[in-house]
Design a protein around this motif. Structure first.
Motif, PDB file in Angstrom:
ATOM      1  N   ASP A 130       3.812   9.340   0.575  1.00 44.78           N
ATOM      2  CA  ASP A 130       4.709   8.342  -0.018  1.00 44.78           C
ATOM      3  C   ASP A 130       3.983   7.018  -0.227  1.00 44.78           C
ATOM      4  O   ASP A 130       4.155   6.349  -1.251  1.00 44.78           O
ATOM      5  CB  ASP A 130       5.931   8.128   0.879  1.00 44.78           C
ATOM      6  N   LEU A 131       3.167   6.646   0.755  1.00 44.11           N
ATOM      7  CA  LEU A 131       2.441   5.385   0.661  1.00 44.11           C
ATOM      8  C   LEU A 131       1.446   5.405  -0.497  1.00 44.11           C
ATOM      9  O   LEU A 131       1.210   4.384  -1.152  1.00 44.11           O
ATOM     10  CB  LEU A 131       1.719   5.107   1.981  1.00 44.11           C
ATOM     11  N   LYS A 132       0.903   6.569  -0.773  1.00 46.16           N
ATOM     12  CA  LYS A 132      -0.040   6.704  -1.889  1.00 46.16           C
ATOM     13  C   LYS A 132       0.641   6.367  -3.210  1.00 46.16           C
ATOM     14  O   LYS A 132       0.075   5.669  -4.059  1.00 46.16           O
ATOM     15  CB  LYS A 132      -0.590   8.132  -1.922  1.00 46.16           C
ATOM     16  N   TYR A 133       1.885   6.837  -3.376  1.00 41.98           N
ATOM     17  CA  TYR A 133       2.614   6.548  -4.615  1.00 41.98           C
ATOM     18  C   TYR A 133       3.026   5.078  -4.688  1.00 41.98           C
ATOM     19  O   TYR A 133       3.035   4.473  -5.770  1.00 41.98           O
ATOM     20  CB  TYR A 133       3.839   7.451  -4.719  1.00 41.98           C
ATOM     21  N   ILE A 134       3.372   4.508  -3.537  1.00 42.02           N
ATOM     22  CA  ILE A 134       3.713   3.081  -3.506  1.00 42.02           C
ATOM     23  C   ILE A 134       2.510   2.250  -3.955  1.00 42.02           C
ATOM     24  O   ILE A 134       2.624   1.339  -4.786  1.00 42.02           O
ATOM     25  CB  ILE A 134       4.145   2.656  -2.088  1.00 42.02           C
TER      26      ILE A 134
END
Length: 222
Positions: A130-134
């Protein structure tokens, strides 16, 4: 800002208002204090809250001197006294992320554009995926910070499930109605407890428990 008072065996940590707000706590609440891993900041970006400022190199130096050796986290707010009046700033972005310290080597950036005063701050945990997409959204310039991106996606997610939340809201109203009916039933069958031992706040007049040291309504010392 926090100050440790008292003898080693019984120490009290006194926390000011802005620090309590950043920690999402209030007077007489219990908090856990632990040693933090603080890194020297490469850069910190601030933005004034609901205040228009003329930002130049001298102003940035002035603010930096006032905040020297202070620690920050993205999303925090901090106050700086200017001409006798506190001016609020929010931490828009830090590099690296996490808890950072402003030092002489830190590049301080201050935006001229104001931001609205935050109403609610919520800490959340994200998976690496999720953090990668953020971070991807930040990288392409849609958002300036992770907190801004997460706030937007949370809002959009709630909008998509609005019908579900409306159904839950109706169920909650029914639950509250039952609670009020049960409370009224108890009040008519059980005598009210005496409040003769309660402490009355000298400032706002609110009733507090006998053990309270501060007013639960206004924070006045009892």
């Amino acid at each position: 800002m926090a100050h440790i008072l008292g003898r080693p065996r019984k120490r009290i940590i006194r926390i000011d208002g802005p620090t309590r707000a950043n920690a999402e706590t209030s007077i007489e609440e219990y908090v856990t204090v632990r040693k933090a891993d603080v890194k020297d900041a490469i850069s910190i970006t601030l933005a004034p809250v609901d205040t228009r400022l003329r930002v130049d190199e001298d102003f940035i130096k002035f603010v930096k001197n006032r905040l020297m050796e202070r620690t920050f986290v993205e999303g925090d707010t901090t106050l700086i006294l200017m001409r006798g009046h506190p001016v609020e700033f929010t931490v828009v972005k830090t590099e690296p992320e996490g808890i950072v310290r402003l030092t002489l080597k830190t590049e301080l950036h201050i935006r001229g554009k104001t931001v609205k005063k935050r109403e609610n701050v919520v800490m959340t945990r994200l998976s690496d995926d999720d953090l990668k997409y953020i971070d991807m959204l930040i990288g392409i310039g849609l958002f300036d910070s992770r907190s801004e991106a997460v706030a937007y996606l949370t809002h959009e997610g709630i909008k998509l499930k609005r019908e579900l939340f409306e159904q839950l809201s109706e169920k909650l109203r029914q639950i509250n109605k039952i609670r009020e009916e049960a409370k009224a039933l108890l009040e008519t069958s059980i005598p009210k407890l005496s409040t003769s031992n309660s402490k009355e706040c000298p400032k706002c007049g609110s009733k507090n428990s006998p053990e309270a040291r501060f007013c639960s309504n206004c924070g006045e010392r009892l």
